[in-house]
Scaffold this active site. Sequence first.
Site, PDB file in Angstrom:
ATOM      1  N   ASP A 101      -1.706  -1.599   4.575  1.00 16.92           N
ATOM      2  CA  ASP A 101      -1.552  -0.423   5.725  1.00 16.92           C
ATOM      3  C   ASP A 101      -2.834   0.088   6.321  1.00 16.92           C
ATOM      4  O   ASP A 101      -3.777  -0.111   5.228  1.00 16.92           O
ATOM      5  CB  ASP A 101      -1.325   1.016   4.949  1.00 16.92           C
TER       6      ASP A 101
ATOM      7  N   ASP B  34      -3.604  -6.669  -8.665  1.00 20.45           N
ATOM      8  CA  ASP B  34      -3.709  -6.955  -7.569  1.00 20.45           C
ATOM      9  C   ASP B  34      -4.777  -8.358  -8.368  1.00 20.45           C
ATOM     10  O   ASP B  34      -4.437  -9.196  -7.932  1.00 20.45           O
ATOM     11  CB  ASP B  34      -4.918  -6.450  -6.447  1.00 20.45           C
TER      12      ASP B  34
ATOM     13  N   ARG C  89      -8.063 -13.830  -0.069  1.00 29.99           N
ATOM     14  CA  ARG C  89      -8.711 -15.298  -0.289  1.00 29.99           C
ATOM     15  C   ARG C  89      -7.783 -15.486  -1.120  1.00 29.99           C
ATOM     16  O   ARG C  89      -7.927 -17.157  -1.216  1.00 29.99           O
ATOM     17  CB  ARG C  89     -10.080 -14.645  -0.907  1.00 29.99           C
TER      18      ARG C  89
ATOM     19  N   HIS D  99      -9.877   0.371  -3.039  1.00 28.16           N
ATOM     20  CA  HIS D  99      -9.647  -1.411  -4.680  1.00 28.16           C
ATOM     21  C   HIS D  99     -10.096  -2.371  -2.780  1.00 28.16           C
ATOM     22  O   HIS D  99      -9.294  -3.364  -2.879  1.00 28.16           O
ATOM     23  CB  HIS D  99      -8.924  -0.887  -4.909  1.00 28.16           C
TER      24      HIS D  99
ATOM     25  N   GLY E  26      -2.083  -1.355  -8.714  1.00 28.54           N
ATOM     26  CA  GLY E  26      -3.348  -2.401  -7.880  1.00 28.54           C
ATOM     27  C   GLY E  26      -4.749  -2.176  -8.033  1.00 28.54           C
ATOM     28  O   GLY E  26      -5.074  -3.327  -8.700  1.00 28.54           O
TER      29      GLY E  26
ATOM     30  N   ASP F  25     -10.468  -5.537  -3.926  1.00 22.82           N
ATOM     31  CA  ASP F  25      -9.309  -6.149  -4.459  1.00 22.82           C
ATOM     32  C   ASP F  25      -8.587  -6.799  -3.417  1.00 22.82           C
ATOM     33  O   ASP F  25      -8.249  -8.015  -3.548  1.00 22.82           O
ATOM     34  CB  ASP F  25      -8.921  -6.128  -5.177  1.00 22.82           C
TER      35      ASP F  25
ATOM     36  N   HIS G 276       0.686  -1.171  -0.542  1.00 18.48           N
ATOM     37  CA  HIS G 276       0.150  -0.009   0.285  1.00 18.48           C
ATOM     38  C   HIS G 276       0.953   0.992  -0.137  1.00 18.48           C
ATOM     39  O   HIS G 276       1.816   1.182   0.266  1.00 18.48           O
ATOM     40  CB  HIS G 276      -0.721  -0.157   1.173  1.00 18.48           C
TER      41      HIS G 276
END
Length: 127
Positions: free
Chosen positions: A85, A65, A101, A92, A60, A95, A12
């Site tokens: 962060d 991502d 996941r 987002h 990202g 995402d 981030h």
Amino acid sequence: MTPALRLALIAHDEKKDDLVAFASDHIDFLMTCHIVATGTTGQRILAACPDLNLTPLKSGPLGGDQQIGALISEAKIDLLIFFVDPLTPMPHDVDVKALMRLAIVYDIPMALNRATAEIMLENQENG
């Protein structure tokens, strides 16, 4: 000969400096890896460590991502280092959660902070 480790690096905005420092501190090991990174993060790491075998993807929020998520689902990533962060809202965020996941579903080791990333690399270095 052992195939090169395939590593994904993401950070981030408020953690990009930390990830660049981490990459610089581990340059010798990272030189043995095939690395993908989201856009700005990848560019910043390459500026500090130009000899790395690093492919920058999209930013990202613009799909990077998801590109890394696709690589995970295709068994083309061995480790994910994502300096998150938790104190800054992310537009987002969906995402980011989807990427995390996928790493869990496909049982990819994932470090979300420097302390865990250090342990992961130490484990790889000591085989």
